[in-house]
Design a protein around this motif. Sequence first.
Motif, PDB file in Angstrom:
ATOM      1  N   VAL A 133      -7.640   4.313  -6.160  1.00 19.56           N
ATOM      2  CA  VAL A 133      -6.981   3.016  -5.956  1.00 19.56           C
ATOM      3  C   VAL A 133      -6.383   2.529  -7.266  1.00 19.56           C
ATOM      4  CG1 VAL A 133      -7.286   0.631  -5.242  1.00 19.56           C
ATOM      5  CG2 VAL A 133      -8.492   2.451  -4.021  1.00 19.56           C
ATOM      6  N   ALA A 134      -7.207   2.467  -8.318  1.00 19.72           N
ATOM      7  CA  ALA A 134      -6.715   1.993  -9.613  1.00 19.72           C
ATOM      8  C   ALA A 134      -5.677   2.948 -10.194  1.00 19.72           C
ATOM      9  CB  ALA A 134      -7.883   1.833 -10.586  1.00 19.72           C
ATOM     10  N   ALA A 135      -5.884   4.252 -10.013  1.00 20.54           N
ATOM     11  CA  ALA A 135      -4.951   5.231 -10.579  1.00 20.54           C
ATOM     12  C   ALA A 135      -3.577   5.120  -9.927  1.00 20.54           C
ATOM     13  CB  ALA A 135      -5.520   6.637 -10.402  1.00 20.54           C
ATOM     14  N   ILE A 136      -3.538   4.926  -8.622  1.00 22.27           N
ATOM     15  CA  ILE A 136      -2.249   4.822  -7.920  1.00 22.27           C
ATOM     16  C   ILE A 136      -1.523   3.546  -8.328  1.00 22.27           C
ATOM     17  CG2 ILE A 136      -1.233   4.469  -5.643  1.00 22.27           C
ATOM     18  CD1 ILE A 136      -3.313   6.490  -4.582  1.00 22.27           C
ATOM     19  N   VAL A 137      -2.253   2.453  -8.474  1.00 19.57           N
ATOM     20  CA  VAL A 137      -1.617   1.228  -8.964  1.00 19.57           C
ATOM     21  C   VAL A 137      -1.068   1.457 -10.369  1.00 19.57           C
ATOM     22  CG1 VAL A 137      -2.052  -1.161  -9.666  1.00 19.57           C
ATOM     23  CG2 VAL A 137      -3.006  -0.297  -7.526  1.00 19.57           C
ATOM     24  N   GLY A 138      -1.802   2.196 -11.179  1.00 21.56           N
ATOM     25  CA  GLY A 138      -1.327   2.512 -12.523  1.00 21.56           C
ATOM     26  C   GLY A 138      -0.036   3.314 -12.501  1.00 21.56           C
ATOM     27  N   GLU A 198       7.051   6.223  -5.167  1.00 25.02           N
ATOM     28  CA  GLU A 198       6.462   4.930  -4.834  1.00 25.02           C
ATOM     29  C   GLU A 198       6.045   4.892  -3.369  1.00 25.02           C
ATOM     30  OE1 GLU A 198       7.735   0.391  -5.689  1.00 25.02           O
ATOM     31  OE2 GLU A 198       8.926   1.399  -4.139  1.00 25.02           O
ATOM     32  N   GLU A 199       6.857   5.470  -2.509  1.00 23.19           N
ATOM     33  CA  GLU A 199       6.517   5.467  -1.083  1.00 23.19           C
ATOM     34  C   GLU A 199       5.261   6.279  -0.810  1.00 23.19           C
ATOM     35  OE1 GLU A 199       8.725   6.806   2.975  1.00 23.19           O
ATOM     36  OE2 GLU A 199       9.857   5.570   1.566  1.00 23.19           O
ATOM     37  N   TYR A 200       5.096   7.409  -1.517  1.00 21.45           N
ATOM     38  CA  TYR A 200       3.865   8.195  -1.351  1.00 21.45           C
ATOM     39  C   TYR A 200       2.656   7.388  -1.813  1.00 21.45           C
ATOM     40  CZ  TYR A 200       7.281  11.988  -1.171  1.00 21.45           C
ATOM     41  OH  TYR A 200       8.346  12.790  -0.869  1.00 21.45           O
ATOM     42  N   CYS A 201       2.806   6.666  -2.928  1.00 22.24           N
ATOM     43  CA  CYS A 201       1.706   5.833  -3.413  1.00 22.24           C
ATOM     44  C   CYS A 201       1.333   4.765  -2.391  1.00 22.24           C
ATOM     45  CB  CYS A 201       2.093   5.176  -4.738  1.00 22.24           C
ATOM     46  SG  CYS A 201       2.176   6.300  -6.153  1.00 22.24           S
ATOM     47  N   ILE A 202       2.346   4.128  -1.812  1.00 21.98           N
ATOM     48  CA  ILE A 202       2.073   3.102  -0.797  1.00 21.98           C
ATOM     49  C   ILE A 202       1.421   3.730   0.425  1.00 21.98           C
ATOM     50  CG2 ILE A 202       3.144   1.394   0.714  1.00 21.98           C
ATOM     51  CD1 ILE A 202       5.346   1.106  -1.420  1.00 21.98           C
ATOM     52  N   SER A 203       1.862   4.945   0.798  1.00 14.04           N
ATOM     53  CA  SER A 203       1.237   5.635   1.926  1.00 14.04           C
ATOM     54  C   SER A 203      -0.242   5.862   1.676  1.00 14.04           C
ATOM     55  CB  SER A 203       1.931   6.992   2.149  1.00 14.04           C
ATOM     56  OG  SER A 203       3.263   6.840   2.559  1.00 14.04           O
ATOM     57  N   ALA A 204      -0.586   6.266   0.438  1.00 11.96           N
ATOM     58  CA  ALA A 204      -1.988   6.512   0.113  1.00 11.96           C
ATOM     59  C   ALA A 204      -2.794   5.220   0.174  1.00 11.96           C
ATOM     60  CB  ALA A 204      -2.098   7.155  -1.269  1.00 11.96           C
ATOM     61  N   ALA A 241      -0.572  -7.462  -6.573  1.00 11.68           N
ATOM     62  CA  ALA A 241       0.572  -7.663  -7.474  1.00 11.68           C
ATOM     63  C   ALA A 241       1.537  -6.484  -7.403  1.00 11.68           C
ATOM     64  CB  ALA A 241       0.080  -7.853  -8.907  1.00 11.68           C
ATOM     65  N   ALA A 242       0.998  -5.272  -7.202  1.00 11.22           N
ATOM     66  CA  ALA A 242       1.847  -4.085  -7.140  1.00 11.22           C
ATOM     67  C   ALA A 242       2.635  -4.013  -5.836  1.00 11.22           C
ATOM     68  CB  ALA A 242       0.993  -2.823  -7.304  1.00 11.22           C
ATOM     69  N   LEU A 243       2.057  -4.516  -4.745  1.00 11.56           N
ATOM     70  CA  LEU A 243       2.697  -4.375  -3.435  1.00 11.56           C
ATOM     71  C   LEU A 243       3.565  -5.559  -3.041  1.00 11.56           C
ATOM     72  CD1 LEU A 243      -0.079  -2.765  -1.186  1.00 11.56           C
ATOM     73  CD2 LEU A 243       1.792  -1.659  -2.416  1.00 11.56           C
ATOM     74  N   MET A 244       3.368  -6.713  -3.645  1.00  9.81           N
ATOM     75  CA  MET A 244       4.137  -7.894  -3.235  1.00  9.81           C
ATOM     76  C   MET A 244       5.647  -7.682  -3.342  1.00  9.81           C
ATOM     77  SD  MET A 244       2.408 -10.306  -1.881  1.00  9.81           S
ATOM     78  CE  MET A 244       3.545 -11.685  -2.045  1.00  9.81           C
ATOM     79  N   PRO A 245       6.155  -7.099  -4.434  1.00  9.04           N
ATOM     80  CA  PRO A 245       7.610  -6.882  -4.483  1.00  9.04           C
ATOM     81  C   PRO A 245       8.112  -5.984  -3.361  1.00  9.04           C
ATOM     82  CG  PRO A 245       6.633  -6.648  -6.671  1.00  9.04           C
ATOM     83  CD  PRO A 245       5.502  -6.705  -5.700  1.00  9.04           C
ATOM     84  N   VAL A 246       7.324  -4.977  -3.007  1.00  9.61           N
ATOM     85  CA  VAL A 246       7.730  -4.066  -1.929  1.00  9.61           C
ATOM     86  C   VAL A 246       7.664  -4.787  -0.589  1.00  9.61           C
ATOM     87  CG1 VAL A 246       7.311  -1.833  -0.826  1.00  9.61           C
ATOM     88  CG2 VAL A 246       6.807  -2.138  -3.266  1.00  9.61           C
ATOM     89  N   ALA A 247       6.589  -5.576  -0.384  1.00  7.89           N
ATOM     90  CA  ALA A 247       6.433  -6.291   0.881  1.00  7.89           C
ATOM     91  C   ALA A 247       7.539  -7.311   1.098  1.00  7.89           C
ATOM     92  CB  ALA A 247       5.070  -6.977   0.921  1.00  7.89           C
TER      93      ALA A 247
END
Length: 516
Positions: free
Chosen positions: A392-397, A411-417, A439-445
């Motif tokens: 979880v932390a590594a993907i956000v990183g 980025e899409e693969y990270c969101i999929s995970a 914080a990482a997903l809000m811009p995408v959402a």
Amino acid sequence: MGTARLRWRPFTASSPASSASSSPSSSFTTTVDPPAEFLCPISGTLMADPVIVPPGQTIERACIQACAALAFYPPAVAGLPSSPLVLIPNVALRSAILNWCERLGLPHPSPLSLDTAGDIVRRLMPPRQEQRSQVNYGPPPQPQPSSVRTRNRYSVDYTAGDDFVQEPKPLEEEIMAVLGADGASPAEQKATMASLRQATRESKEMRTQLCTPRLLAALRPMLLSADAGIQVNAAAAMVNLSLEAENKVRIVRSGAVSPLVDVLRVGHPEARDHAAGAIYSLAVEDENRAAIGVLGAIPPLLELFSSGGAGHRARREAGMALYHVSLAGMNRSKIARTPGVVRTLLATAEARDRGNDSDADAAALRKLAVMILANLAGCPEGRAALMDGGAVAAIVGLMRSGSAAPGSAEEEYCISALYGMSRGSLRFRGLARAAGVEAALMPVAGSDGGVGRDMARRTLRAMRGEDDEVALTASGILGREWDDASVVSEGMVSLRRPPHHRSNYAGPSGSNTTQF
């Protein structure tokens, strides 16, 4: 095994096997459709005693014994060796079948009797051979010479229910004259393997003609040769043969995967690279993926993919093989149970380019690692392993560092995970808050649209305890629901479709890997 060859066909009252209609395996077939991999490719019924035959296919024990006794292998299992079969119980699949029955409140299937299995096999035989067949469950008869019009695996090709004699090919005969000779020297074998390698580079027609059961059987010991030249040329020839779609299942059924796995483990470095390419090529075919996983390819592929000492081509081929193998649900569980797999994949995903790698090469390997991580999130074991390994932390990183740039496939693969890990997991909520997933997903959402936006929104809802059970639909991309078997992105799906041009991967035939 591909679902196209497996059909759930309950026996009818007029069937010769109607005596089995009272067995649990047929009593509920009209109301429940089992997963395709639970069905015997010969009888079409739920397997009670599944066994693995040498090429890696799983079949009901009584059915394969009946095939051996009657010296007849139907098209679904054509290409099995005529020598005495070694039957390995598929304990994992049997447990999965029993668990599936218990989960649905269904009775466990009962093994077929040899008489019933014999009736099933005889119904699949052409009329003339059925008349000659006898109920004799002893060793199968020896193959007849290829000049005799009979059904043996060397002289007959079963196509659309019609039998015809497959004429010997001149080059095949020349190769077999050396490989089949007891006194052939290593120099002769090496020269023959070099000729085969060159011939399989030439054209699709040559690759199709030379991919015969007896030549594939002769190639297996060449892959295990102690002579580096023989082994390298044999592995390269296997890659070339695997380029053609019609050869892929045939190669796996010939028993070639096990020696290729041995080459991956302890083979000559160049042969190991070719073996990774061959397994990648074979894994592109859906029907082959489960067998490749069962036969032990996952650990050596993972080791090669993560090896800093291996070349980029070898690592890329191993990574592509792992990605395609991980598309099979049972293999995702196997990968997840491999010790240290998540940390190994994360280390590759986070690695910066080394001095001997180009930026593009390093980025390609990082992308493959994230693709495999995203697939692991499609099963419960994978989700647990990812969270245990700090994913979880590594993907956000990765998303914050720019390795998975905004709007990129990475980025899409990270969101999929992240989306996969969020499904039904209270543990994910705490890890996600600590890692800063919101914080990482809000811009995408908040973006304009797309599958990535939908997955980001659902992941955020799961973090807040607002997740619902309405399945996410990848509208316009997949046209079906996102579930445990399909936590993939548009970029992942594109890998299943041959591109119009892929200079480093595709040969003239448009296959998935290069010629050697």
